[in-house]
Motif scaffolding. Structure first.
Motif, mmCIF file in Angstrom:
data_model
loop_
_atom_site.group_PDB
_atom_site.id
_atom_site.type_symbol
_atom_site.label_atom_id
_atom_site.label_comp_id
_atom_site.label_asym_id
_atom_site.label_seq_id
_atom_site.Cartn_x
_atom_site.Cartn_y
_atom_site.Cartn_z
ATOM 1 N N LYS A 8 -0.474 8.171 -6.408
ATOM 2 C CA LYS A 8 -0.924 7.307 -7.491
ATOM 3 C C LYS A 8 -2.431 7.326 -7.680
ATOM 4 O O LYS A 8 -2.967 6.543 -8.453
ATOM 5 N N GLY A 9 -3.106 8.193 -6.933
ATOM 6 C CA GLY A 9 -4.557 8.180 -6.957
ATOM 7 C C GLY A 9 -5.139 8.486 -8.342
ATOM 8 O O GLY A 9 -4.570 9.243 -9.116
ATOM 9 N N CYS A 39 -11.312 5.524 -1.204
ATOM 10 C CA CYS A 39 -10.070 5.298 -0.474
ATOM 11 C C CYS A 39 -9.737 6.482 0.433
ATOM 12 O O CYS A 39 -9.637 7.612 -0.037
ATOM 13 N N CYS A 97 -2.453 10.563 -1.931
ATOM 14 C CA CYS A 97 -1.791 9.486 -2.658
ATOM 15 C C CYS A 97 -1.249 9.974 -4.001
ATOM 16 O O CYS A 97 -1.987 10.533 -4.802
ATOM 17 N N HIS A 156 0.828 -1.210 0.000
ATOM 18 C CA HIS A 156 0.000 0.000 0.000
ATOM 19 C C HIS A 156 0.869 1.269 0.000
ATOM 20 O O HIS A 156 1.870 1.315 0.708
ATOM 21 N N PRO A 157 0.462 2.280 -0.777
ATOM 22 C CA PRO A 157 1.257 3.517 -0.803
ATOM 23 C C PRO A 157 1.451 4.150 0.583
ATOM 24 O O PRO A 157 2.495 4.735 0.846
ATOM 25 N N CYS A 167 -6.216 -1.346 -1.883
ATOM 26 C CA CYS A 167 -5.739 -0.339 -2.836
ATOM 27 C C CYS A 167 -6.005 -0.853 -4.239
ATOM 28 O O CYS A 167 -5.828 -2.036 -4.521
ATOM 29 N N LEU A 168 -6.444 0.032 -5.129
ATOM 30 C CA LEU A 168 -6.733 -0.385 -6.502
ATOM 31 C C LEU A 168 -5.461 -0.528 -7.325
ATOM 32 O O LEU A 168 -5.400 -1.296 -8.269
ATOM 33 N N TYR A 169 -4.436 0.232 -6.968
ATOM 34 C CA TYR A 169 -3.185 0.183 -7.735
ATOM 35 C C TYR A 169 -1.996 -0.037 -6.810
ATOM 36 O O TYR A 169 -1.153 0.847 -6.629
ATOM 37 N N CYS A 179 -10.388 5.647 -7.570
ATOM 38 C CA CYS A 179 -10.104 5.452 -6.147
ATOM 39 C C CYS A 179 -11.189 6.053 -5.266
ATOM 40 O O CYS A 179 -11.229 5.792 -4.068
ATOM 41 N N PHE A 205 -7.044 7.306 1.722
ATOM 42 C CA PHE A 205 -5.703 7.849 1.480
ATOM 43 C C PHE A 205 -5.656 8.690 0.204
ATOM 44 O O PHE A 205 -4.665 9.365 -0.068
ATOM 45 N N ALA A 206 -6.744 8.676 -0.559
ATOM 46 C CA ALA A 206 -6.741 9.321 -1.878
ATOM 47 C C ALA A 206 -6.230 10.769 -1.872
ATOM 48 O O ALA A 206 -5.436 11.128 -2.738
HETATM 49 S S1 SF4 Z 1 -3.867 4.141 -5.575
HETATM 50 FE FE1 SF4 Z 1 -5.974 4.710 -5.166
HETATM 51 S S2 SF4 Z 1 -6.763 3.105 -3.871
HETATM 52 FE FE2 SF4 Z 1 -4.555 2.931 -3.823
HETATM 53 S S3 SF4 Z 1 -3.950 4.130 -2.030
HETATM 54 FE FE3 SF4 Z 1 -3.827 5.488 -3.799
HETATM 55 S S4 SF4 Z 1 -5.783 6.506 -3.834
HETATM 56 FE FE4 SF4 Z 1 -6.030 4.718 -2.531
#
Ligand code: SF4
Lengths: 310, 201
Positions: A280-281, A272, A278, A240-241, A301-303, A285, A274-275
């Protein structure tokens, strides 16, 4: 092997009064899942004030009256109902509380460990347990205020161990201790696990948690976002990020802060949590993000990061 | 120019007890980051309190840039930041008022500390430890302040907040040429932060 404890989709929320007489439901823990096998130390790592201590209170069945709990808790294969929790509390399931304020300030240490019993067997047992935790027999005659922080923590562990529990829940056992005392206190939890008990370690200290834990669940904004093997951290196998950001913020790993702050209860939006922080969001998400298995662990986490080195 | 402790001795007066600190000498130069190490119970917090003027030594002297600490009027040039910010602010006062007590706050400081304007209207119990600690730091960073004593300031914070707060403090210390005294149980943190370490045995 049958797990000692299984927590599935646990959610805890509080009823609060908003403006006027309107009641609002404040979610503090959402969809928390974890499993503890015999001999295992599982850490739940999250920042102070994030509500992770409520997990302990939920398992023990001692949540306050204005709280609501949903989800399943199974202890030794049987559902842990409030009645059963009350029956095993202090016996098969013990809590080593955060504060030394849980010790009775007016009672000497010996009687506290013996829980009022005065027979010779109880005395011998309390002496043995004190010795095991490196506390001299003179400790029995002391009052809590006469103990150092490290000694008081060890008295709390000794009190818990005297019940020969199956599950030990340690809630923030190390704040205020110097590195040596903290390591020593934690090593005692590991010993309890090595003796076959399951240990749930609730802490804000990732570094110390890694020294004794087998598995680490990372808690963010009320959710477990990742469950990893302790070895995954040093191997750079984090999923997870947020977990990766935590790891990179350690003074010895770069000391890099990501911006922003963890949202408190009631401030979490859709999707999410954390979006907002994040790197990578993506728009997806903000939709549902399931907790799923990945590479020997779990991640919400989706990614996720795919096992590459940082 | 330095913060100096000369032969500080201090004991919470209790019969038959050894003094908590005995004959302590310490020098902290501007721009320096001095770590204070040693096991619990050796008086690290007490030494900070003496250096910041919260306690008077039984004997010995604290000198700030050559003058005794007690000769300073107004805002003390030595400020302390505590481990538990919730005990360092008035619980009955809005945080904005707590901040104003020490005079106007420098422009840009609140933004740099990520203090949201809405927090100024809140009471201490409505904020997290990390949020409160940001206030305590803002309060300590007054124009005349030369030395900051940081007693386990990030021990209760999560790793990311810890890194945020230290990145900020190191930057400010460099800009203002502050001397920092740093107390922490966390040895990787001490290694990262300190230019020199003194041990209280
Ligand atoms: S990539 Fe998307 S789902 Fe994963 S932690 Fe980041 S915001 Fe959340």
């Amino acid at each position: 092997m049958q797990p000692i404890l299984e927590v599935k989709d646990l959610s805890i929320s509080f009823t609060q009064y908003g403006r006027g007489t309107k009641q609002v439901l404040l979610p503090v823990i959402q969809d928390l899942s974890l499993t503890i096998a015999p001999g295992q130390v599982v850490a739940v790592v999250g920042s102070s004030g994030s509500g992770k201590s409520l997990l302990a209170h939920g398992i023990l069945g001692i949540l306050p009256y204005n709280s609501h709990m949903a989800g399943e808790i199974t202890f030794l294969g049987q559902p842990l109902t409030p009645q059963r929790a009350a029956a095993v509390r202090g016996k098969e399931i013990v809590l080593v509380p955060q504060g030394v304020t849980y010790l009775d300030p007016l009672m000497k240490v010996g009687p506290q460990i013996r829980k009022g019993r005065r027979d010779q067997a109880a005395k011998a047992a309390s002496r043995a347990v004190l010795e095991r935790y490196g506390l001299g027999t003179d400790t029995e005659e002391r009052y809590p205020f006469e103990l150092s922080g490290g000694m008081a923590r060890r008295v709390l562990i000794a009190t818990a161990a005297a019940a020969t529990p199956k599950l030990v829940i340690a809630d923030e056992p190390t704040p205020g201790l110097d590195a040596r005392s903290a390591k020593r206190v934690l090593s005692h939890f590991r010993e309890l696990a090595d003796g076959g008990a399951g240990v749930l370690l609730i802490t804000h200290d990732l570094e110390l948690a890694l020294t004794i834990s087998h598995r680490v669940a990372v808690f963010y904004a009320g959710e477990t976002v990742e469950e990893a093997n302790a070895a995954d951290f040093t191997a750079g196998k984090l999923r997870h990020p947020y977990t990766r950001a935590l790891w990179n913020a350690l003074p010895q790993n770069g000391f890099v802060p990501i911006p922003g702050a963890q949202p408190g209860p009631g401030q979490v939006g859709e999707g999410c949590p954390f979006a907002p922080r994040c790197p990578k969001g993506r728009p997806e998400c903000l939709g549902p993000v399931p907790y799923r298995a990945l590479d020997g662990g779990l991640v919400r986490c989706l990614y996720p990061e795919g096992g590459e080195r940082p | 120019m330095s913060l100096e402790a000369k032969q500080l001795t201090f004991g919470y007066r209790r019969k038959g007890k050894e003094p908590v600190l005995e004959g302590i000498d310490l020098t902290l130069e501007p721009g320096e980051r001095l770590g204070l190490a040693g096991p619990s119970g050796r008086g690290k917090t007490t030494l900070c309190k003496l250096l910041a003027g919260y306690e008077r030594p039984d004997s010995g002297l604290v000198l700030v840039d050559g003058r005794p600490l007690k000769a300073y009027r107004g805002i003390c040039p030595v400020q302390m930041i505590w481990q538990h910010p919730e005990t360092a602010v008035d619980p009955l006062m809005k945080l904005g008022d707590t901040l104003k007590e020490g005079g106007p706050v420098e422009e840009g400081l609140l933004e740099a500390l990520h203090i949201q304007p809405a927090w100024l209207e809140r009471y201490p119990t409505e904020l997290s430890g990390g949020e409160l600690q940001r206030f305590c730091i803002a309060r300590a960073l007054r124009p005349g302040v030369r030395y900051l004593l940081c007693d386990e300031v990030s021990a209760m914070l999560d790793l990311i907040t810890q890194a945020q707060i230290w990145t900020f403090l190191l930057d400010q210390a460099e800009r203002r040429n502050l001397g920092l005294l740093i107390v922490s149980h966390n040895s990787p943190l001490m290694e990262r932060l300190c230019t020199r370490v003194q041990t209280l045995a």
